[in-house]
Motif scaffolding. Structure first.
Motif, PDB file in Angstrom:
ATOM      1  N   HIS A 183       0.819  -1.220   0.000  1.00 37.55           N
ATOM      2  CA  HIS A 183       0.000   0.000   0.000  1.00 37.55           C
ATOM      3  C   HIS A 183       0.849   1.264   0.000  1.00 37.55           C
ATOM      4  N   LEU A 184       2.075   1.161   0.530  1.00 35.94           N
ATOM      5  CA  LEU A 184       2.943   2.339   0.618  1.00 35.94           C
ATOM      6  C   LEU A 184       4.182   2.153  -0.258  1.00 35.94           C
ATOM      7  N   PHE A 185       4.581   3.232  -0.951  1.00 37.96           N
ATOM      8  CA  PHE A 185       5.806   3.152  -1.751  1.00 37.96           C
ATOM      9  C   PHE A 185       7.003   2.750  -0.896  1.00 37.96           C
ATOM     10  N   ALA A 186       6.987   3.191   0.368  1.00 38.09           N
ATOM     11  CA  ALA A 186       8.124   2.906   1.250  1.00 38.09           C
ATOM     12  C   ALA A 186       8.321   1.410   1.473  1.00 38.09           C
ATOM     13  N   ASP A 187       7.274   0.639   1.230  1.00 37.43           N
ATOM     14  CA  ASP A 187       7.381  -0.808   1.451  1.00 37.43           C
ATOM     15  C   ASP A 187       7.763  -1.586   0.187  1.00 37.43           C
ATOM     16  N   PHE A 188       8.023  -0.874  -0.905  1.00 41.93           N
ATOM     17  CA  PHE A 188       8.444  -1.569  -2.134  1.00 41.93           C
ATOM     18  C   PHE A 188       9.791  -2.232  -1.916  1.00 41.93           C
ATOM     19  N   ASP A 189       9.952  -3.444  -2.465  1.00 44.38           N
ATOM     20  CA  ASP A 189      11.281  -4.059  -2.437  1.00 44.38           C
ATOM     21  C   ASP A 189      12.024  -3.738  -3.729  1.00 44.38           C
ATOM     22  N   LYS A 190      13.265  -4.229  -3.810  1.00 45.90           N
ATOM     23  CA  LYS A 190      14.121  -3.840  -4.937  1.00 45.90           C
ATOM     24  C   LYS A 190      13.658  -4.414  -6.270  1.00 45.90           C
ATOM     25  N   HIS A 191      12.782  -5.414  -6.227  1.00 41.01           N
ATOM     26  CA  HIS A 191      12.337  -5.998  -7.484  1.00 41.01           C
ATOM     27  C   HIS A 191      11.290  -5.143  -8.182  1.00 41.01           C
ATOM     28  N   ILE A 192      10.732  -4.199  -7.481  1.00 43.77           N
ATOM     29  CA  ILE A 192       9.822  -3.271  -8.144  1.00 43.77           C
ATOM     30  C   ILE A 192      10.675  -2.067  -8.542  1.00 43.77           C
ATOM     31  N   ALA A 193      11.042  -2.041  -9.813  1.00 45.22           N
ATOM     32  CA  ALA A 193      12.053  -1.073 -10.268  1.00 45.22           C
ATOM     33  C   ALA A 193      11.438   0.306 -10.484  1.00 45.22           C
ATOM     34  N   ILE A 194      10.882   0.818  -9.396  1.00 42.50           N
ATOM     35  CA  ILE A 194      10.302   2.160  -9.418  1.00 42.50           C
ATOM     36  C   ILE A 194      10.916   2.924  -8.260  1.00 42.50           C
ATOM     37  N   ASP A 195      11.386   4.118  -8.544  1.00 36.47           N
ATOM     38  CA  ASP A 195      11.924   4.966  -7.488  1.00 36.47           C
ATOM     39  C   ASP A 195      10.766   5.748  -6.879  1.00 36.47           C
ATOM     40  N   HIS A 196      10.427   5.411  -5.631  1.00 37.68           N
ATOM     41  CA  HIS A 196       9.239   6.042  -5.051  1.00 37.68           C
ATOM     42  C   HIS A 196       9.419   7.538  -4.853  1.00 37.68           C
ATOM     43  N   GLN A 197      10.670   7.997  -4.941  1.00 35.67           N
ATOM     44  CA  GLN A 197      10.876   9.448  -4.831  1.00 35.67           C
ATOM     45  C   GLN A 197      10.355  10.179  -6.069  1.00 35.67           C
ATOM     46  N   ASP A 198      10.082   9.426  -7.124  1.00 34.37           N
ATOM     47  CA  ASP A 198       9.496  10.046  -8.314  1.00 34.37           C
ATOM     48  C   ASP A 198       8.030  10.407  -8.089  1.00 34.37           C
ATOM     49  N   PHE A 199       7.465   9.926  -6.998  1.00 37.02           N
ATOM     50  CA  PHE A 199       6.044  10.172  -6.750  1.00 37.02           C
ATOM     51  C   PHE A 199       5.895  11.131  -5.571  1.00 37.02           C
ATOM     52  N   ASP A 200       4.956  12.033  -5.687  1.00 34.14           N
ATOM     53  CA  ASP A 200       4.791  13.007  -4.598  1.00 34.14           C
ATOM     54  C   ASP A 200       3.714  12.568  -3.613  1.00 34.14           C
ATOM     55  N   VAL A 201       3.361  11.302  -3.686  1.00 33.28           N
ATOM     56  CA  VAL A 201       2.409  10.766  -2.713  1.00 33.28           C
ATOM     57  C   VAL A 201       3.038   9.550  -2.045  1.00 33.28           C
ATOM     58  N   ARG A 202       2.577   9.217  -0.865  1.00 33.88           N
ATOM     59  CA  ARG A 202       3.105   8.060  -0.137  1.00 33.88           C
ATOM     60  C   ARG A 202       2.333   6.802  -0.475  1.00 33.88           C
ATOM     61  N   ARG A 203       1.036   7.008  -0.715  1.00 32.70           N
ATOM     62  CA  ARG A 203       0.172   5.848  -0.930  1.00 32.70           C
ATOM     63  C   ARG A 203       0.140   5.448  -2.408  1.00 32.70           C
ATOM     64  N   VAL A 204       0.335   4.179  -2.657  1.00 32.10           N
ATOM     65  CA  VAL A 204       0.301   3.675  -4.028  1.00 32.10           C
ATOM     66  C   VAL A 204      -1.067   3.940  -4.661  1.00 32.10           C
ATOM     67  N   ALA A 205      -2.100   3.835  -3.858  1.00 31.95           N
ATOM     68  CA  ALA A 205      -3.457   4.017  -4.380  1.00 31.95           C
ATOM     69  C   ALA A 205      -3.678   5.417  -4.936  1.00 31.95           C
ATOM     70  N   ASP A 206      -2.829   6.366  -4.547  1.00 29.78           N
ATOM     71  CA  ASP A 206      -3.005   7.738  -5.015  1.00 29.78           C
ATOM     72  C   ASP A 206      -2.177   8.037  -6.267  1.00 29.78           C
ATOM     73  N   ALA A 207      -1.485   7.024  -6.803  1.00 33.63           N
ATOM     74  CA  ALA A 207      -0.557   7.274  -7.910  1.00 33.63           C
ATOM     75  C   ALA A 207      -0.941   6.471  -9.150  1.00 33.63           C
ATOM     76  N   SER A 208      -0.331   6.821 -10.246  1.00 36.74           N
ATOM     77  CA  SER A 208      -0.413   6.040 -11.473  1.00 36.74           C
ATOM     78  C   SER A 208       0.968   5.433 -11.716  1.00 36.74           C
ATOM     79  N   LEU A 209       1.037   4.124 -11.965  1.00 36.36           N
ATOM     80  CA  LEU A 209       2.334   3.431 -12.031  1.00 36.36           C
ATOM     81  C   LEU A 209       2.570   2.805 -13.404  1.00 36.36           C
ATOM     82  N   PRO A 210       3.822   2.828 -13.865  1.00 36.26           N
ATOM     83  CA  PRO A 210       4.127   2.191 -15.154  1.00 36.26           C
ATOM     84  C   PRO A 210       4.179   0.670 -15.013  1.00 36.26           C
ATOM     85  N   LYS A 211       3.549  -0.034 -15.942  1.00 30.66           N
ATOM     86  CA  LYS A 211       3.613  -1.501 -15.922  1.00 30.66           C
ATOM     87  C   LYS A 211       5.044  -1.979 -16.122  1.00 30.66           C
TER      88      LYS A 211
END
Lengths: 93, 469
Positions: free
Chosen positions: B400-428
Motif C-alpha cells: 500500500h505504501l511506496f516505502a514498502d516496495f522491495d528492490k524488485h519493483i524497479a520504481i523509485d518512489h521518490q518520483d512520486f509526490d504521494v506516499r500511498r500507491v493508491a493515489d498514484a499512477s504506475l508504469p507496468k
C-alpha cells in the motif's frame, strides 16, 4: 573392446562433502543474526522470530542481502560470522 | 636431383619407387607428413625454404612444376595439365583416425570409453549428459572439427558458469556444441552466447535456481545469421532450422553439464518451460522498418551479435484490425498488462517479437522504433488503486505504501509526490524494460511477447556480445 571414445562434456569436478559448522550446544550469550534474503515477506517471518528471540533475552542483529537473485556477498557472510554466534536465514513467498 | 635441387619424395602408398629414387623417398604410409602439410591432392609439389612452404603446385602441370623448381627442362614427359587424385589423408576411412592421432593431444577432457556391447546413444543418456532428447555422441574427431569453427585455443576459459562456477573452456563448449548438434560454423555464436549468459548483469545464478519459468533466450543479429543460414521468417521461434535449434540447445547443455544446473538439484523451476530445451532466433533485419536490436543496443550496423534475454513465453498478441499505430500500440499494451500478473508492475521486462504485418502498421505512418516503444509505455500507466494488495478482490498485488516496495519493483518512489500507491499512477514496465525485435512470416497479424524473469539490476538485464566472424 572400446567401440567409441567420447569426451566428457561435464565440468569433471568432484563433489566435496565438507563438515557442517559445529552447532552451538547453547545459545546463551550468543548474538543471533537474522538474514533477510530480500524476497517478499521475508520480513514478516523474521519480525516474528526477532520478537520471540528478544522476549527470551537474546541480542538480535538483522542483515539483508542486496537481492535474492544473487548469492550473499563474501563481505556479508564475513560480517555475519564476525558479529554472530548463530544465524537464521529466511526464505520467503 | 640431377639439376642439383634437393628433393624429397613423400610417398603415401608406393615407397618402392625405382631404386635410384629410393634415397629420396620418405615412406608416408602412416600419412603423418601428408597430414602435417594439409595435402588434399596427389601429387602436390611443395617448395620449402627454411622449413616454410613458400610455393605449391597441385596436380600435374608441366609449366608450373618447371616454374616452381626453376628447372626449365624438368619432366619433359609430364602432362601439360592433369588433375591429381585425392590424398589418402582425406579418405573417409582414415580421416577421423588421423584427427585423433595428430590433433587429439590438444584436448584435455576426460576420455570415456564405450564398449562394443554398449549402445553409444544410450551411453550418453546413462551418463546424464542429455536434456532428455538424443544428443550427438561427442567423439574426438567431431570435437576437433567443432574447434575448427573458432580461432580460440581449446584451453581458453570463456567464463565461469553458475551455479557450480565451473570454468567453461572452449573445449568444453565445443563438446557440448557437438552434443547439441551444432555445425562448426555455429560455434562462434555459441561461444558469445556463453559469454553473454555469464555476464554479471545477466544474473544467471538466480535465473537457473529460480522457481520461475524462465531461461536464457538468444537473439542473433548481423551477417552471421545469413552465414549460418538461420531462419528469421516463417516459424522463426519454432522448429525446423538447425542453427536456430542447436545454438540455443548448446547453451542450455553448457549450463547443464558444465554449470551443473540440473532440475531438482539447483534448478528449482516449479514448472519449467519448453524453451529451456532451446530458444534461439535471429532478427529479420532485411525487411525490418527499423534498426536491428544490436544497433539499439549500441553496436555498429553490420556487427554480428548475440543478445541474451532472461525470459520465457511466448504469449500471443492478436490484432487483426488495427490500421493505425495508435490502435496497435494500445493492443500491444493491453496484452502486456497481464505480464507476470495484471497487478504487478516494473518487475518483469518484455521483448515483443513484432511480425511483419504488425511492423508495417507502424512503418506506414513513419513511426520509429522509439516512437512505438514510447506509445506502448504511454498506454501502460496503471491506476495504483487497482494494484494494491486486495484490490480487484485479488490478494496478489503491490504494498500500500511506496516505502514498502522491495528492490524488485524497479520504481523509485521518490518520483512520486504521494506516499500511498493508491493515489498514484504506475508504469507496468520499468524504464528501458521494453524491447522490439522484428521476425516471422509475412502473413499473420499477430505478434509474440517474450516475458521476462525478474528484471533490472536486482534481477537480470539484457546482455549483448559481439560474435567472432
Amino acid at each position: 573392446v572400446t567401440e567409441y571414445q567420447l569426451l566428457d562434456p561435464t565440468n569433471e569436478l568432484e563433489g566435496m562433502t565438507r563438515p557442517r559448522a559445529v552447532r552451538p550446544t547453547t545459545l546463551a550469550g550468543s548474538t543471533i543474526g537474522l538474514l533477510d534474503i530480500a524476497k517478499r515477506k521475508s520480513d514478516v517471518f523474521l519480525d516474528r522470530i526477532e520478537q520471540r528471540l528478544v522476549e527470551r533475552g537474546f541480542t538480535v542483529v538483522r542483515f539483508m542481502k542486496d537481492t535474492n537473485t544473487r548469492t550473499a556477498s563474501i563481505d556479508l557472510q564475513q560480517e555475519i560470522s564476525r558479529q554472530c554466534g548463530a544465524v537464521i536465514e529466511a526464505l520467503a513467498d | 636431383m640431377n639439376a642439383g635441387v634437393p628433393v624429397t619424395i613423400v610417398s603415401q602408398d608406393e615407397p618402392a619407387l625405382p631404386a635410384h629414387l629410393k634415397p629420396f623417398v620418405v615412406d608416408d604410409s602412416a600419412l603423418e607428413t601428408s597430414y602435417a602439410y594439409g595435402i588434399e591432392t596427389v601429387p602436390t609439389l611443395l617448395r620449402v625454404d627454411d622449413g616454410r612452404v613458400t610455393g605449391q603446385v597441385v596436380g600435374w602441370s608441366k609449366d608450373e612444376w618447371q616454374a616452381l623448381t626453376g628447372i626449365p627442362a624438368l619432366g619433359v614427359q609430364l602432362p601439360a595439365s592433369r588433375p591429381g587424385c585425392s590424398s589418402r589423408s582425406l579418405d573417409p576411412d582414415c580421416r577421423d583416425a588421423l584427427l585423433v592421432r595428430f590433433e587429439g593431444h590438444r584436448l584435455s577432457s576426460r576420455r570415456i570409453d564405450v564398449g562394443g556391447l554398449e549402445d553409444v546413444m544410450e551411453a550418453t543418456f546413462d551418463r546424464g549428459w542429455s536434456d532428455g532428447l538424443p544428443v550427438v555422441p561427442p567423439t574426438i574427431p567431431r570435437v576437433i572439427r567443432m574447434l575448427a569453427g573458432t580461432s580460440r585455443k581449446p584451453d581458453e576459459v570463456i567464463a565461469e558458469v553458475p551455479p557450480d562456477l565451473a570454468p567453461c573452456t572452449i573445449e568444453k563448449a565445443a563438446i557440448n556444441a557437438v552434443l547439441a548438434g551444432c555445425l562448426p560454423e555455429y560455434f562462434p555464436v555459441v561461444i558469445s552466447a556463453i559469454e553473454a549468459a555469464c555476464a554479471d548483469e545477466f544474473g544467471l545464478h538466480g535465473l537457473l535456481s529460480s522457481t520461475y519459468f524462465s531461461g536464457p533466450i538468444v537473439i542473433v543479429n548481423g551477417p552471421v545469421r545469413q552465414k549460418i543460414r538461420m531462419n528469421s521468417g516463417i516459424n522463426a521461434l519454432g522448429p525446423g532450422n538447425r542453427a536456430n535449434a542447436t545454438i540455443g540447445r548448446a547453451l542450455q547443455l553448457v549450463l547443464w553439464n558444465v554449470g551443473g544446473a540440473k532440475p531438482g538439484a539447483i534448478d528449482r523451476s516449479t514448472l519449467g518451460y519448453p524453451g529451456k530445451f532451446t530458444f534461439c532466433f535471429p532478427e529479420n533485419e532485411e525487411d525490418s522498418p527499423w534498426e536491428p536490436l544490436s544497433v539499439s543496443r549500441g553496436f555498429p550496423a553490420g556487427a554480428s551479435t548475440v543478445t541474451l534475454f532472461a525470459g520465457h513465453g511466448i504469449s500471443s498478441v492478436v490484432d487483426r484490425l488495427s490500421t493505425t499505430p495508435e490502435s496497435l500500440a494500445r493492443s500491444l499494451a493491453a496484452n502486456l498488462r497481464s505480464l507476470g500478473h495484471p497487478k504487478l508492475v516494473a518487475m518483469f521486462d518484455a521483448v515483443i517479437v513484432l511480425a511483419p504485418e504488425h511492423a508495417a502498421v507502424f512503418s506506414e505512418f513513419g513511426w520509429s522504433k522509439q516512437d512505438a516503444v514510447a506509445e506502448i509505455h504511454a498506454n501502460l500507466n496503471l491506476a495504483g488503486a487497482d494494484l494494491v494488495y486486495g484490490a480487484q478482490e485479488m490478494e496478489e498485488g503491490l504494498p500500500h505504501l511506496f516505502a514498502d516496495f522491495d528492490k524488485h519493483i524497479a520504481i523509485d518512489h521518490q518520483d512520486f509526490d504521494v506516499r500511498r500507491v493508491a493515489d498514484a499512477s504506475l508504469p507496468k514496465l520499468r524504464h528501458g524494460g521494453l524491447h522490439l525485435v522484428h521476425a516471422g512470416g509475412n502473413a499473420g497479424r499477430h505478434s509474440a511477447v517474450l516475458e521476462g524473469w525478474l528484471s533490472g539490476p536486482a534481477g537480470s538485464q539484457l546482455v549483448t556480445r559481439e560474435v567472432e566472424m
